[in-house]
Scaffold this motif. Structure first.
Motif, PDB file in Angstrom:
ATOM      1  N   GLN A   1       0.550  -1.411  -0.333  1.00 18.35           N
ATOM      2  CA  GLN A   1       0.028  -0.066   0.402  1.00 18.35           C
ATOM      3  C   GLN A   1       0.582   1.371  -0.194  1.00 18.35           C
ATOM      4  OE1 GLN A   1      -3.270   0.167  -0.310  1.00 18.35           O
ATOM      5  NE2 GLN A   1      -2.953   2.627  -0.436  1.00 18.35           N
ATOM      6  N   MET A   2       2.051   1.005   0.626  1.00 20.19           N
ATOM      7  CA  MET A   2       2.663   2.073   0.779  1.00 20.19           C
ATOM      8  C   MET A   2       3.732   2.304  -0.507  1.00 20.19           C
ATOM      9  SD  MET A   2       5.067   2.273   4.139  1.00 20.19           S
ATOM     10  CE  MET A   2       3.610   1.583   5.979  1.00 20.19           C
ATOM     11  N   ILE A   3       3.933   1.443  -1.138  1.00 16.38           N
ATOM     12  CA  ILE A   3       4.259   1.480  -2.616  1.00 16.38           C
ATOM     13  C   ILE A   3       3.358   2.173  -3.652  1.00 16.38           C
ATOM     14  CG2 ILE A   3       4.849   0.298  -4.794  1.00 16.38           C
ATOM     15  CD1 ILE A   3       6.508  -1.753  -2.248  1.00 16.38           C
ATOM     16  N   ASP A   4       2.576   2.180  -3.640  1.00 11.14           N
ATOM     17  CA  ASP A   4       1.440   2.325  -4.165  1.00 11.14           C
ATOM     18  C   ASP A   4       0.829   3.480  -3.755  1.00 11.14           C
ATOM     19  OD1 ASP A   4       0.994  -0.215  -5.529  1.00 11.14           O
ATOM     20  OD2 ASP A   4      -1.043  -0.481  -3.902  1.00 11.14           O
ATOM     21  N   ASN A   5       0.520   4.186  -3.035  1.00  8.22           N
ATOM     22  CA  ASN A   5       1.165   5.746  -2.559  1.00  8.22           C
ATOM     23  C   ASN A   5       2.334   6.620  -2.912  1.00  8.22           C
ATOM     24  OD1 ASN A   5      -0.824   4.693  -1.387  1.00  8.22           O
ATOM     25  ND2 ASN A   5      -0.364   5.244   1.020  1.00  8.22           N
ATOM     26  N   LEU A   6       3.329   5.545  -2.635  1.00  8.32           N
ATOM     27  CA  LEU A   6       3.657   6.993  -3.327  1.00  8.32           C
ATOM     28  C   LEU A   6       4.110   6.691  -4.856  1.00  8.32           C
ATOM     29  CD1 LEU A   6       7.341   5.711  -1.314  1.00  8.32           C
ATOM     30  CD2 LEU A   6       5.951   7.817  -1.499  1.00  8.32           C
ATOM     31  N   GLU A   7       3.706   5.745  -5.611  1.00  4.67           N
ATOM     32  CA  GLU A   7       3.574   5.261  -7.193  1.00  4.67           C
ATOM     33  C   GLU A   7       2.469   7.019  -7.617  1.00  4.67           C
ATOM     34  OE1 GLU A   7       2.854   1.752  -7.955  1.00  4.67           O
ATOM     35  OE2 GLU A   7       5.516   1.515  -8.120  1.00  4.67           O
ATOM     36  N   GLN A   8       1.353   6.417  -7.256  1.00  2.90           N
ATOM     37  CA  GLN A   8       0.395   7.701  -7.267  1.00  2.90           C
ATOM     38  C   GLN A   8       0.642   8.860  -6.731  1.00  2.90           C
ATOM     39  OE1 GLN A   8      -3.048   6.361  -5.032  1.00  2.90           O
ATOM     40  NE2 GLN A   8      -4.179   7.672  -6.069  1.00  2.90           N
ATOM     41  N   ALA A   9       1.724   9.245  -5.642  1.00  2.00           N
ATOM     42  CA  ALA A   9       1.769  10.477  -5.542  1.00  2.00           C
ATOM     43  C   ALA A   9       2.723  10.729  -6.706  1.00  2.00           C
ATOM     44  CB  ALA A   9       2.606  10.913  -3.930  1.00  2.00           C
ATOM     45  N   ALA A  10       3.836  10.023  -7.572  1.00  4.91           N
ATOM     46  CA  ALA A  10       4.519  10.454  -8.943  1.00  4.91           C
ATOM     47  C   ALA A  10       3.688  10.803  -9.645  1.00  4.91           C
ATOM     48  CB  ALA A  10       5.455   9.423  -8.753  1.00  4.91           C
ATOM     49  N   LYS A  11       2.801   9.867  -9.682  1.00  9.75           N
ATOM     50  CA  LYS A  11       2.080  10.410 -11.073  1.00  9.75           C
ATOM     51  C   LYS A  11       1.123  11.300 -11.085  1.00  9.75           C
ATOM     52  CE  LYS A  11       1.172   5.102 -12.839  1.00  9.75           C
ATOM     53  NZ  LYS A  11       0.821   4.400 -12.054  1.00  9.75           N
TER      54      LYS A  11
END
Length: 158
Positions: free
Chosen positions: A140-150
């Motif tokens: 979930q943390m990885i997904d959160n960071l990827e979403q923030a980067a996008k």
């Protein structure tokens, strides 16, 4: 409220704990990896080549989400250590494919054995359900960071 404040102590911030974890993990494994002739930063490329022999440098960069020059430097070092070799793609002479040497394949086997040992150390004292939850939280943390980067990327293009 006090419990929330306790969880937000500066030294207990998630990012601080991650940094401590990464530092300790690297310190525990660094000498062992070095004894194998591999720098920990080379592990992701060796692992990907084990999964997909003959990947191009561009493909490796894309798979690992790192810059192509970083891949180039790492490949050069791995070549020098005789762990990989380059070969021009027969159907597209502009593309160079990367392959593991026999020494590289042996190193990957040793790396996997070492990683399994380190994994056992990391899991010590956790139940299977706790490990399952930890994986879910980390993903979930990885997904959160990827979403923030996008989101940041789309703001830059606006």
């Amino acid at each position: 409220m006090k419990e929330k404040d306790e969880c937000l102590k500066k030294d207990d911030m998630i990012q601080v704990l991650f940094m401590k974890l990464i530092h300790r993990y690297t310190a525990n494994g660094f000498q062992k990896f070095k004894d194998l002739g591999v720098h920990p930063g080379q592990l992701p490329i060796l692992s990907r080549l084990h999964e997909k022999e003959g990947a191009s440098q561009r493909e490796l960069a894309d798979m690992l989400h790192i810059k192509p020059p970083t891949v180039t430097v790492t490949i050069r070092r791995l070549e020098k250590a005789e762990l990989v070799y380059r070969k021009t793609d027969e159907s597209d002479l502009r593309v160079t494919r990367i392959y593991l040497t026999e020494k590289g394949k042996d190193a990957v086997k040793d790396i996997h054995t070492l990683a399994e040992g380190l994994e056992k150390v990391l899991r010590r004292g956790f139940s299977e359900s706790e490990i399952c939850l930890l994986r879910r939280f980390l993903q979930q943390m990885i997904d959160n960071l990827e979403q923030a980067a996008k989101q940041e990327e789309s703001k830059e293009h606006d």
